[in-house]
Design an enzyme around this catalytic site. Structure first.
Site, mmCIF file in Angstrom:
data_model
loop_
_atom_site.group_PDB
_atom_site.id
_atom_site.type_symbol
_atom_site.label_atom_id
_atom_site.label_comp_id
_atom_site.label_asym_id
_atom_site.label_seq_id
_atom_site.Cartn_x
_atom_site.Cartn_y
_atom_site.Cartn_z
ATOM 1 N N HIS A 150 10.669 -17.140 -4.428
ATOM 2 C CA HIS A 150 12.019 -16.997 -3.898
ATOM 3 C C HIS A 150 12.233 -18.033 -2.792
ATOM 4 C CE1 HIS A 150 13.270 -13.297 -5.909
ATOM 5 N NE2 HIS A 150 12.017 -12.884 -5.778
ATOM 6 N N ALA A 197 -12.914 -10.799 -7.849
ATOM 7 C CA ALA A 197 -11.929 -9.722 -7.837
ATOM 8 C C ALA A 197 -11.185 -9.651 -6.508
ATOM 9 C CB ALA A 197 -12.619 -8.392 -8.124
ATOM 10 N N THR A 202 -4.136 -19.629 -3.584
ATOM 11 C CA THR A 202 -2.952 -20.339 -3.081
ATOM 12 C C THR A 202 -3.069 -21.844 -3.224
ATOM 13 O OG1 THR A 202 -3.879 -20.415 -0.840
ATOM 14 C CG2 THR A 202 -2.512 -18.508 -1.400
ATOM 15 N N LYS A 203 -4.301 -22.341 -3.506
ATOM 16 C CA LYS A 203 -4.530 -23.775 -3.639
ATOM 17 C C LYS A 203 -5.368 -24.050 -4.888
ATOM 18 C CE LYS A 203 -4.380 -24.663 1.346
ATOM 19 N NZ LYS A 203 -5.110 -25.212 2.520
#
Length: 235
Positions: A150, A197, A202-203
């Protein structure tokens, strides 16, 4: 006159209604009879529908013309596969297994592709504009693979009105993604990698890495045998 000629002779609006009726009637059927009937009739309305495809009852499909299912695919009860948008495509290559209650959804012009012999575990969600999962991958249960974000740059405008951004997610072949992993938009996971797990990726993750944690960090490299490298390079 065959059912194939009748279907293709219908006008677009009538054809859309016919598709809804077929899915509503055949989708809930239990037992082996339901599997056989779906296998016989679904090729009429899907973009592609290979041999020996097994679809359990209560599987939801939206816009089946944008869904391409190759041979020997298995889709378990409660799964939802939605190709939203007139140009969207969802491609399940041969021997893919979609377990119970998996949710796969493209956005307006999305493309989601899952490679040969890949397994998607129960309650996993794939959503976005571009997701590519290579062959021979294992995606465990309750994973979240979201290839969208978003936009929230303007504090004076409601977030829900600011639209979305799309970068895409790529998971290369022979990866294992553990239970409850979240993979965020713009990430590439290299070949042969293992994600522990509960990690939040994020990268980008380099090939043959083991990554853990929030955010996910590489803690180990998987060593490849020289003999295997020589065999691969000779192919």
């Amino acid at each position: 006159m065959s059912i194939y000629r009748v279907f293709h002779g219908l006008k677009q609006r009538s054809r859309r209604f016919f598709i809804h009726v077929l899915l509503a009637l055949l989708g809930p059927l239990h037992s082996y009879l339901g599997v056989v009937l779906r296998r016989c009739v679904y090729p009429l309305v899907f973009g592609a529908f290979g041999r020996q495809v097994r679809i359990s009852p209560l599987v939801e499909f939206v816009n089946p013309a944008g869904i391409f299912i190759r041979p020997n695919v298995k889709i378990e009860r409660g799964a939802s596969i939605k190709s939203c948008g007139s140009t969207s495509k969802i491609i399940l290559h041969s021997n893919v297994c979609i377990d119970k209650n998996v949710n796969i959804k493209t956005h307006k012009s999305g493309h989601i592709e899952i490679g040969h012999h890949t397994y998607i575990g129960p309650f996993t969600c794939l959503s976005g504009d571009s997701i590519s999962i290579g062959k021979n991958c294992l995606i465990a249960s309750h994973c979240r693979i979201y290839a969208n974000n978003h936009i929230f740059a303007d504090p004076e405008v409601l977030i829900r009105l600011q639209g979305h951004s799309y970068r895409g997610i790529k998971i290369a072949k022979n990866c294992w993604v553990g239970a409850g992993v979240s993979i965020l938009d713009g990430v590439t996971i290299g070949e042969g990698s293992v994600i522990g797990a509960g990690a939040v990726v994020t990268k980008n993750i380099p090939p043959f890495s083991v990554a853990l944690g929030v955010p996910a960090k590489v803690v180990k490299r998987r060593k490849r045998r020289i003999s295997r490298l020589l065999v691969r390079s000779s192919r």
